[in-house]
Design an enzyme around this catalytic site. Structure first.
Site, short mmCIF file in Angstrom:
data_model
loop_
_atom_site.label_atom_id
_atom_site.label_comp_id
_atom_site.label_asym_id
_atom_site.label_seq_id
_atom_site.Cartn_x
_atom_site.Cartn_y
_atom_site.Cartn_z
N HIS A 156 15.48 -5.60 16.80
CA HIS A 156 14.08 -6.07 16.79
C HIS A 156 13.12 -4.96 16.32
O HIS A 156 11.96 -4.92 16.73
CB HIS A 156 13.64 -6.53 18.20
CG HIS A 156 14.61 -7.44 18.88
ND1 HIS A 156 14.57 -8.81 18.74
CD2 HIS A 156 15.68 -7.17 19.67
CE1 HIS A 156 15.57 -9.35 19.45
NE2 HIS A 156 16.26 -8.37 20.00
N SER A 277 -1.18 7.27 -6.74
CA SER A 277 -2.21 6.24 -6.75
C SER A 277 -3.27 6.65 -7.76
O SER A 277 -3.52 7.83 -7.97
CB SER A 277 -2.82 6.12 -5.35
OG SER A 277 -4.15 5.66 -5.44
N LYS A 283 -1.78 10.24 -2.36
CA LYS A 283 -0.72 9.25 -2.14
C LYS A 283 0.58 9.56 -2.88
O LYS A 283 0.58 10.06 -3.99
CB LYS A 283 -1.20 7.86 -2.60
CG LYS A 283 -2.27 7.23 -1.74
CD LYS A 283 -1.79 6.76 -0.37
CE LYS A 283 -0.73 5.71 -0.38
NZ LYS A 283 -1.24 4.35 -0.50
N GLU A 290 10.13 -0.66 -3.28
CA GLU A 290 9.28 -1.86 -3.21
C GLU A 290 9.62 -2.83 -4.34
O GLU A 290 9.72 -4.04 -4.14
CB GLU A 290 7.80 -1.48 -3.29
CG GLU A 290 7.28 -0.87 -1.99
CD GLU A 290 5.89 -0.26 -2.11
OE1 GLU A 290 5.35 0.16 -1.10
OE2 GLU A 290 5.35 -0.19 -3.23
#
Ligand code: ARG
Length: 461
Positions: A156, A277, A283, A290
């Protein structure tokens, strides 16, 4: 020159039809398989006395020339030729004259496309299997270096029991082994030659399907021509195998994304495989995992889309089936680049052992061990042991420490049957190594799994 099939037509095809009907823009990817198939077919026609040796030689040389024109970029692709099969045959005939017109004897585009597409799928099946093995080897090598690196095992997405990072990598290696085996079994099942099935019912010409099957690396010809020209199971299996493998890759990617966040910090992805970024200079984004996660969706779509194309088709060939290619090419290309780049990402990532081990001190990961200790060493019934452990967890919470940091005296204040040796059993490393049943996380068991997969790889190389 009009269309190859224009004999019974009195009007020219509209350009709109050409655009709608043509597959050339995408099936030109099959050119090398089309040429190999035609060469094998021509040789067989020669051996059977259907073509003369001279005609066969002229066809083979002409096809070599077509191949080099395509590869050098000199070949003129014209969508009025409809598909790669007719484009190549037309050019062949321009180059060698009448012999070119005999190549299509005892053949139809229906068995031709079934052959080309199957050769493509079989060929890429081998490529994908090689790439899977490379990735498994990389996972094994990370596992080998981290079979003692403590990691909170989760259920979980909550801390559950301590494991080691190598064991976690071996879970993915095990999934990929099954993926490999799925591709392998599809390869074996589908390694049968469609050529010679002609339009749907075979041919009256005295062909030798065993010869073409052998020449093209198939184990045998397919059994039934009607089935063969309308069968796309081999592509569906490929799409399913890819989708399942991508689902595994996507789950690993999801973990890489979570682990590389500031909240976890378990791994640091190499700069070479991270992006920045455009507005936030600080960043460093995990775009590669992804994208792997994102691209997985389209491989699922490609599977469902071909299943849907096929579900209502009467036997045998229907033009709907031309829709089989783009999605399959897309899934194959997605799978190949995904496996390649994921391998690099894993190879170059930094494993932050200290962060992983520190995280193991949160969540009282050895609570199950305390309960087991109370049962085994203090002869306390499990239900009672469970309750006592709950009290110990509450005490640790109150003291703002982890269960594994409580002293023997702390624990004896809860239940005096507890012995002084209890703390040995509560350390996180002890807890990880205590799970030494077969397939368990203990370092010794992780090492066994590593050895098993290493020898499996040796056995297939
Ligand atoms: N371009 C077609 C396809 O990809 C080739 C087969 C065409 N056969 C036919 N009978 N029209 O499916």
């Amino acid at each position: 020159m009009g269309k190859m099939w224009s004999g019974r037509f009195s009007e020219n095809a509209s350009t709109l039809l050409d655009e709608f009907n043509a597959s050339l823009n995408f099936d030109k990817k099959l050119y090398q398989y089309d040429i190999l198939g035609s060469m094998a077919h021509a040789k067989m026609l020669g051996c059977q006395g259907i073509l003369t040796d001279e005609e066969v030689n002229s066809i083979i040389n002409g096809l070599e020339k077509v191949r080099s024109e395509i590869e050098s970029g000199d070949f003129e692709f014209n969508i009025s030729d409809e598909d790669i099969h007719m484009a190549i045959e037309k050019r062949l005939t321009e180059l060698i004259g009448d012999a070119g017109k005999k190549l299509h004897t005892a053949r139809s585009r229906n068995d031709q496309v079934a052959l080309d597409f199957r050769l493509y799928v079989q060929d890429h099946n081998k490529t994908i299997r090689k790439l899977i093995l490379n990735l498994i080897e990389t996972l094994i090598s990370v596992a080998d270096k981290n079979k003692e690196t403590l990691l909170p095992g989760m259920t979980h997405l909550q801390h559950a029991q301590p494991i080691n990072f190598g064991y976690h990598m071996m879970a993915y290696a095990s999934m990929l082994k099954r993926d490999y085996e799925r591709f392998e079994s599809s390869y074996k099942r589908n390694n049968l030659s469609p050529i010679g099935c002609a339009a749907l019912a075979g041919t009256p010409h005295p062909i030798d399907r065993n010869a073409t099957a052998k020449e093209l690396g198939f184990d045998a010809p397919t059994l039934n021509c009607l089935d063969t020209v309308s069968d796309r199971d081999f592509a569906l299996e490929m799409l399913f195998n890819i989708a399942t493998m991508m689902m595994h890759i996507s789950r690993l990617s999801e973990e890489l994304i979570i682990w590389s966040s500031s909240e976890f910090g378990f791994i640091t992805l190499s700069d070479a495989y991270s992006t920045g970024s455009s507005i936030m200079p600080q960043k460093k984004n995990p775009d590669v995992p992804e994208l792997l996660r994102g691209k997985t969706g389209r491989t699922f779509g490609n599977l469902i889309s071909l299943l849907t194309v096929m579900k209502g088709l009467p036997l045998a060939y229907n033009k709907d089936m031309q829709e089989d290619k783009e999605g399959t090419f897309d899934s194959v290309e997605t799978a190949e680049i995904s496996l390649t780049i994921l391998n690099e990402v894993i190879k170059t990532m930094q494993v932050n052992k200290d962060k992983m081990e520190k995280a193991c001190m949160v969540g009282h990961l050895s609570a199950t061990d305390l309960a087991d200790y109370l049962v085994e060493k203090c002869s306390i019934p499990f239900r009672e042991a469970h309750f006592i452990t709950g009290r110990a967890v509450a005490l640790a919470e109150q003291k703002k420490c982890d269960l594994s940091e409580l002293s023997a005296q702390d624990l004896q204040s809860i239940d005096e049957r507890i012995n002084d040796d209890v703390t040995d059993y509560l350390s996180i490393r002890y807890s990880m190594n205590a799970r030494n049943s077969q397939g368990g996380t203990a370092t010794s068991k992780t090492a066994e799994q590593i050895e098993y997969l290493k020898s499996w790889i040796q056995s297939i190389k």
